[in-house]
Design a protein around this motif. Structure first.
Motif, PDB file in Angstrom:
ATOM      1  N   CYS A 160      33.138  20.905  39.277  1.00 11.89           N
ATOM      2  CA  CYS A 160      34.084  20.669  38.192  1.00 11.89           C
ATOM      3  C   CYS A 160      33.426  21.049  36.869  1.00 11.89           C
ATOM      4  N   ARG A 161      34.248  21.278  35.870  1.00 11.55           N
ATOM      5  CA  ARG A 161      33.780  21.562  34.523  1.00 11.55           C
ATOM      6  C   ARG A 161      34.880  21.190  33.546  1.00 11.55           C
ATOM      7  N   SER A 162      34.495  21.056  32.291  1.00 12.38           N
ATOM      8  CA  SER A 162      35.452  20.663  31.267  1.00 12.38           C
ATOM      9  C   SER A 162      36.146  21.892  30.711  1.00 12.38           C
ATOM     10  N   ILE A 163      37.444  21.773  30.477  1.00 11.59           N
ATOM     11  CA  ILE A 163      38.211  22.914  29.970  1.00 11.59           C
ATOM     12  C   ILE A 163      37.937  23.136  28.486  1.00 11.59           C
ATOM     13  N   VAL A 164      37.285  22.192  27.820  1.00  5.50           N
ATOM     14  CA  VAL A 164      36.966  22.380  26.403  1.00  5.50           C
ATOM     15  C   VAL A 164      35.675  23.148  26.213  1.00  5.50           C
ATOM     16  N   CYS A 165      34.927  23.389  27.288  1.00  8.70           N
ATOM     17  CA  CYS A 165      33.663  24.127  27.207  1.00  8.70           C
ATOM     18  C   CYS A 165      33.929  25.607  27.445  1.00  8.70           C
ATOM     19  N   ALA A 166      33.089  26.452  26.836  1.00  8.08           N
ATOM     20  CA  ALA A 166      33.281  27.905  26.934  1.00  8.08           C
ATOM     21  C   ALA A 166      32.552  28.513  28.126  1.00  8.08           C
ATOM     22  N   HIS A 167      31.668  27.779  28.782  1.00  9.27           N
ATOM     23  CA  HIS A 167      30.890  28.335  29.891  1.00  9.27           C
ATOM     24  C   HIS A 167      31.638  28.141  31.202  1.00  9.27           C
ATOM     25  N   ASN A 168      31.145  28.834  32.247  1.00  5.01           N
ATOM     26  CA  ASN A 168      31.725  28.729  33.589  1.00  5.01           C
ATOM     27  C   ASN A 168      30.806  27.986  34.557  1.00  5.01           C
ATOM     28  N   GLN A 169      29.722  27.408  34.064  1.00  2.00           N
ATOM     29  CA  GLN A 169      28.791  26.696  34.926  1.00  2.00           C
ATOM     30  C   GLN A 169      29.375  25.336  35.310  1.00  2.00           C
ATOM     31  N   ALA A 183      25.889   6.025  30.848  1.00  2.94           N
ATOM     32  CA  ALA A 183      25.704   6.834  29.638  1.00  2.94           C
ATOM     33  C   ALA A 183      26.569   6.286  28.503  1.00  2.94           C
ATOM     34  N   PRO A 184      26.090   6.374  27.273  1.00 11.10           N
ATOM     35  CA  PRO A 184      26.875   5.856  26.139  1.00 11.10           C
ATOM     36  C   PRO A 184      28.045   6.743  25.754  1.00 11.10           C
ATOM     37  N   THR A 185      27.958   8.033  26.010  1.00 13.72           N
ATOM     38  CA  THR A 185      29.027   8.960  25.633  1.00 13.72           C
ATOM     39  C   THR A 185      29.303   9.916  26.777  1.00 13.72           C
ATOM     40  N   TRP A 186      30.489  10.534  26.716  1.00 21.56           N
ATOM     41  CA  TRP A 186      30.862  11.545  27.682  1.00 21.56           C
ATOM     42  C   TRP A 186      30.493  12.907  27.093  1.00 21.56           C
ATOM     43  N   THR A 187      29.461  13.524  27.625  1.00 22.16           N
ATOM     44  CA  THR A 187      29.014  14.833  27.157  1.00 22.16           C
ATOM     45  C   THR A 187      28.819  15.754  28.345  1.00 22.16           C
ATOM     46  N   CYS A 188      29.044  17.031  28.140  1.00 29.20           N
ATOM     47  CA  CYS A 188      28.863  18.027  29.190  1.00 29.20           C
ATOM     48  C   CYS A 188      27.363  18.174  29.485  1.00 29.20           C
ATOM     49  N   SER A 192      26.200  20.064  26.397  1.00 24.13           N
ATOM     50  CA  SER A 192      26.107  18.824  25.599  1.00 24.13           C
ATOM     51  C   SER A 192      27.277  18.668  24.639  1.00 24.13           C
ATOM     52  N   LYS A 193      28.395  19.253  24.951  1.00 26.73           N
ATOM     53  CA  LYS A 193      29.587  19.114  24.116  1.00 26.73           C
ATOM     54  C   LYS A 193      30.367  17.886  24.562  1.00 26.73           C
ATOM     55  N   ALA A 194      30.987  17.182  23.600  1.00 27.23           N
ATOM     56  CA  ALA A 194      31.742  15.970  23.917  1.00 27.23           C
ATOM     57  C   ALA A 194      32.916  16.311  24.826  1.00 27.23           C
ATOM     58  N   THR A 195      33.102  15.500  25.863  1.00 26.99           N
ATOM     59  CA  THR A 195      34.162  15.740  26.830  1.00 26.99           C
ATOM     60  C   THR A 195      34.777  14.395  27.231  1.00 26.99           C
ATOM     61  N   SER A 199      39.655  15.888  30.596  1.00 22.52           N
ATOM     62  CA  SER A 199      39.404  17.328  30.450  1.00 22.52           C
ATOM     63  C   SER A 199      38.686  17.934  31.649  1.00 22.52           C
ATOM     64  N   LEU A 200      38.307  17.123  32.621  1.00 21.07           N
ATOM     65  CA  LEU A 200      37.601  17.633  33.799  1.00 21.07           C
ATOM     66  C   LEU A 200      38.590  18.214  34.801  1.00 21.07           C
TER      67      LEU A 200
END
Length: 356
Positions: A160-169, A183-188, A192-195, A199-200
């Motif tokens: 899976c990956r977040s649709i707000v990220c520009a990568h395909n990894q 974890a304190p925050t949801w980050t890719c 390391s972008k907020a997700t 969005s997954l």
């Protein structure tokens, strides 16, 4: 106070939790979104018991504070008065506190939700890759795609990956969701972008690669048009891998000094004691270190033996003694059978006594 139904659910369902939320007053309205934030100097007690929890989050990073889980300090009895007291000082700011009944979702349930909702189709991924390959401003080359999760370093099960990220990894959904519990925050984990969980999405292109390769494959090569290939150990052997041939450990290489004759010593009879001339002695002494240096046959370097006992200074200071003359008589000397010779007919010893 808990109702009878809520008290029973708390006793039977471990996914139900009682959590305390807190936020600072910044002109709040009914629809204002606020980060969870506790006062810097704060003490939280439930039924006179102090709650040991991290109420600060990451330094200088708002929104990284988790709500305080007070489930273990709550008396799970109907109509029992549970007292939650938050005391803070050294600030003039106003804070608001709220106790909520929260249901946690197990990781397996969240992964099942990811599989059933909207997916990133294989056709969509191929279309995006072909559009980048046809762009004249971008030089598209083949790339290596890792099939291991950057979090667990294990092979991805549900990509899976977040649709707000520009990568395909992609990363493994179970490992990512399990980490978000602490974890304190949801980050890719890749950029390391907020997700967020919303969005997954599951990537069907990577999922097809995982299902088409063996579990031992850890990476594949992806071409700009979306065609991928994997290289196994057998392919590497066919392309240029060589298996070294086994050497015979019994083979020996004798290294000698250049220009020095090699004298092979053979075991002789023990009762032979012959005197050697100086020339023979020097030859045998020179061949001793060379014949002793025998190495194994597995890639032995050719070395040159240098006799450190022979020095030019010593030869100049101490002259070489003259060679000894052979003795006229051989008293108390034993001869082997091959050294015994009959005297010629003209010899004066013929017909006389022979030396012992």
């Amino acid at each position: 106070m808990l109702s009878q139904q809520v008290a029973y659910r708390l006793q039977t369902d471990s996914n139900l939790r009682v959590m305390v939320y807190c936020a600072g007053d910044s002109g709040l309205t009914q629809y204002t979104k606020s980060d969870i934030a506790f006062p810097h100097q704060v003490e939280l007690k439930v039924n006179l018991d102090e709650v040991k929890a991290n109420l600060r989050g990451l330094k200088n990073r708002p929104g990284t504070t988790q709500p305080a889980d007070v489930t273990n300090w709550i008396r799970k009895k109907p109509n029992y008065p549970n007292n939650i007291v938050m005391t803070y000082a050294l600030t003039q700011k106003k804070f608001f506190a709220l106790a909520n009944l929260v249901k946690q979702h197990p990781t397996d349930d969240l992964v099942s939700q990811l599989k059933t909702r909207k997916l990133i189709s294989k056709e969509q991924v191929l279309r995006e890759m072909q559009n980048r390959a046809n762009d004249s401003d971008i030089v598209a080359t083949s790339s290596v795609m890792s099939l291991k999760c950057p979090l667990s370093t294990l092979r991805i099960q549900v990509p899976c990956r977040s649709i707000v990220c520009a990568h395909n990894q992609c990363f493994d959904a179970s490992s990512f969701l399990e980490l978000q519990k602490q974890a304190p925050t949801w980050t890719c984990p890749v950029c390391s972008k907020a997700t967020s969980f919303e969005s997954l999405q599951v990537d069907q292109y990577v999922d097809d690669i995982l299902k088409s390769t063996s579990p031992e494959i850890e990476q594949v090569t992806v071409e700009p048009d979306g065609v991928w290939s994997s290289r196994t150990d057998s392919d590497a052997t066919k392309l240029g891998g060589m298996t070294p041939a086994s050497d015979d450990d019994d083979d020996l290489i004798e290294i000698s000094e250049p220009g020095m004759p090699v004298v092979k010593q053979e075991p002789g009879p023990t009762n032979v004691a012959l005197e050697r001339t100086p020339a023979q002695s020097q030859s045998r002494e020179a061949s001793t270190p060379s014949s002793a240096m025998r190495m194994s046959s597995k890639k032995r370097p050719i070395a040159q033996v240098i006799d450190l006992t022979e020095s030019g200074d010593e030869d100049e200071e101490s002259p070489v003694p003259p060679p000894k003359r052979p003795a006229s008589s051989l008293p108390s000397r034993a001869f082997s059978r091959q050294d015994y010779h009959m005297p010629p007919a003209s010899s004066p010893l013929n017909g006389g006594s022979y030396p012992p």
